[in-house]
Enzyme design. Structure first.
Site, PDB file in Angstrom:
ATOM      1  N   GLU A   1      -0.175  -3.225  -8.210  1.00 36.70           N
ATOM      2  CA  GLU A   1      -0.196  -4.571  -7.371  1.00 36.70           C
ATOM      3  C   GLU A   1      -1.710  -5.482  -7.417  1.00 36.70           C
ATOM      4  O   GLU A   1      -1.629  -6.529  -6.806  1.00 36.70           O
ATOM      5  CB  GLU A   1       0.177  -4.354  -5.910  1.00 36.70           C
ATOM      6  CG  GLU A   1       1.698  -3.592  -5.644  1.00 36.70           C
ATOM      7  CD  GLU A   1       2.051  -3.194  -4.395  1.00 36.70           C
ATOM      8  OE1 GLU A   1       3.032  -3.256  -3.741  1.00 36.70           O
ATOM      9  OE2 GLU A   1       1.082  -2.372  -3.651  1.00 36.70           O
TER      10      GLU A   1
ATOM     11  N   ASP B   1      13.549  -4.278  -4.524  1.00 32.56           N
ATOM     12  CA  ASP B   1      14.871  -3.285  -4.529  1.00 32.56           C
ATOM     13  C   ASP B   1      15.473  -3.628  -3.199  1.00 32.56           C
ATOM     14  O   ASP B   1      14.870  -4.661  -2.445  1.00 32.56           O
ATOM     15  CB  ASP B   1      14.492  -1.935  -4.387  1.00 32.56           C
ATOM     16  CG  ASP B   1      13.382  -1.771  -3.144  1.00 32.56           C
ATOM     17  OD1 ASP B   1      12.303  -1.636  -3.355  1.00 32.56           O
ATOM     18  OD2 ASP B   1      14.023  -1.620  -1.947  1.00 32.56           O
TER      19      ASP B   1
HETATM   20  N1  ADE Z   1       8.446  -1.295  -0.891  1.00 33.86           N
HETATM   21  C1  ADE Z   1       9.178  -1.508  -1.898  1.00 33.86           C
HETATM   22  N2  ADE Z   1      10.430  -1.415  -1.488  1.00 33.86           N
HETATM   23  C2  ADE Z   1      10.339  -0.609  -0.420  1.00 33.86           C
HETATM   24  C3  ADE Z   1      11.391  -0.166   0.593  1.00 33.86           C
HETATM   25  N3  ADE Z   1      12.667  -0.091   0.111  1.00 33.86           N
HETATM   26  N4  ADE Z   1      10.905   0.317   1.891  1.00 33.86           N
HETATM   27  C4  ADE Z   1       9.546   0.354   2.171  1.00 33.86           C
HETATM   28  N5  ADE Z   1       8.736  -0.039   1.575  1.00 33.86           N
HETATM   29  C5  ADE Z   1       9.036  -0.676   0.156  1.00 33.86           C
END
Ligand code: ADE
Length: 227
Positions: free
Chosen positions: A11, A196
């Site tokens: 990142e 996600d």
């Molecule tokens: N960072 C990226 N995806 C995430 C998720 N599903 N929960 C917590 N932090 C995250």
């Protein structure tokens, strides 16, 4: 000095590679790289995953570098159906969804001492981040980013964060960085690209799409630094 914090190397690495005249310093196990970009003084750090590391990093950065602004970038789980992988959420506020003293009569997410639930981001920074993301041509929304010490991959937690806090994205650092900035009166912003869906398959999506999402968030940050 502008401070930039990301949880993972992926990142922050491309931002670090932009800097010239770099100096590195380790504080409490966290590596800080300061340098110049576009005539601006910048300090970048990879804080590590979770709210404690993020808070340590923000506090150390403020004490050692006195940044006038801190921006937290990176990836997040998506809580907004109108967004797709790679799209961006800019925080107008941040909340710690796992802070809970409701047994004592407080609202969920209440931060005792500063006595608020949602910490507002700096309006000027939000405007600049919006211009930067528009310039990059990436779809985006503004809203609450929710942080907690959990990688969210179940629909029940996802529904809770949406219904209780109206969260648009969930991650594990932004609100703790916001909390530290708030008490130190340092203007902050949080920008996250969706990796996600924060549901039962999110761990697989995260593996597949984190690189793409991280690329989008750093592309926007580069624009931000050029404004
Ligand atoms: N960072 C990226 N995806 C995430 C998720 N599903 N929960 C917590 N932090 C995250």
């Amino acid at each position: 000095m502008i401070g930039i914090i990301g949880a993972m190397e992926i990142e922050v690495s491309s931002i670090k590679s932009l800097l010239t005249d770099t100096v590195e310093q380790e504080i409490s196990g966290i590596q800080f790289m300061s340098g110049k970009y576009n005539n601006k003084d910048i300090v970048v750090a990879k804080c590590g995953v979770g709210k404690v590391f993020a808070a340590m990093c923000a506090e150390a950065m403020i004490l050692k570098y006195s940044p006038e602004t801190i921006i937290n970038i990176g990836v997040a789980g998506c809580l907004d159906n109108s967004l797709k992988i790679g799209d961006i959420v800019i925080a107008d506020s941040v909340v710690q969804y796992d802070m809970d003293t409701s047994a004592l009569g407080d609202p969920k997410g209440f931060l005792s001492g500063i006595n608020i639930v949602k910490i507002p981001s700096d309006e000027e920074i939000v405007k600049k981040l919006q211009s930067a993301v528009d310039q990059a041509g990436i779809r985006n929304v503004m809203g609450t980013i929710a942080s907690g010490d959990k990688f969210v991959n179940d629909s029940a937690t996802k529904r809770f964060i949406i219904s209780e806090f109206g969260g648009k994205a969930c991650e594990m650092e932004g609100a703790s960085i916001g909390h530290v900035c708030y008490v130190n009166k340092v203007p902050f912003g949080v920008l996250r690209a969706m990796s996600d869906g924060a549901d039962e398959t999110s761990h697989m999506d995260f593996e597949e799409f984190t690189a793409l999402a991280a690329q989008n968030s750093t592309a926007v940050l580069k624009n931000f630094l050029n404004i």
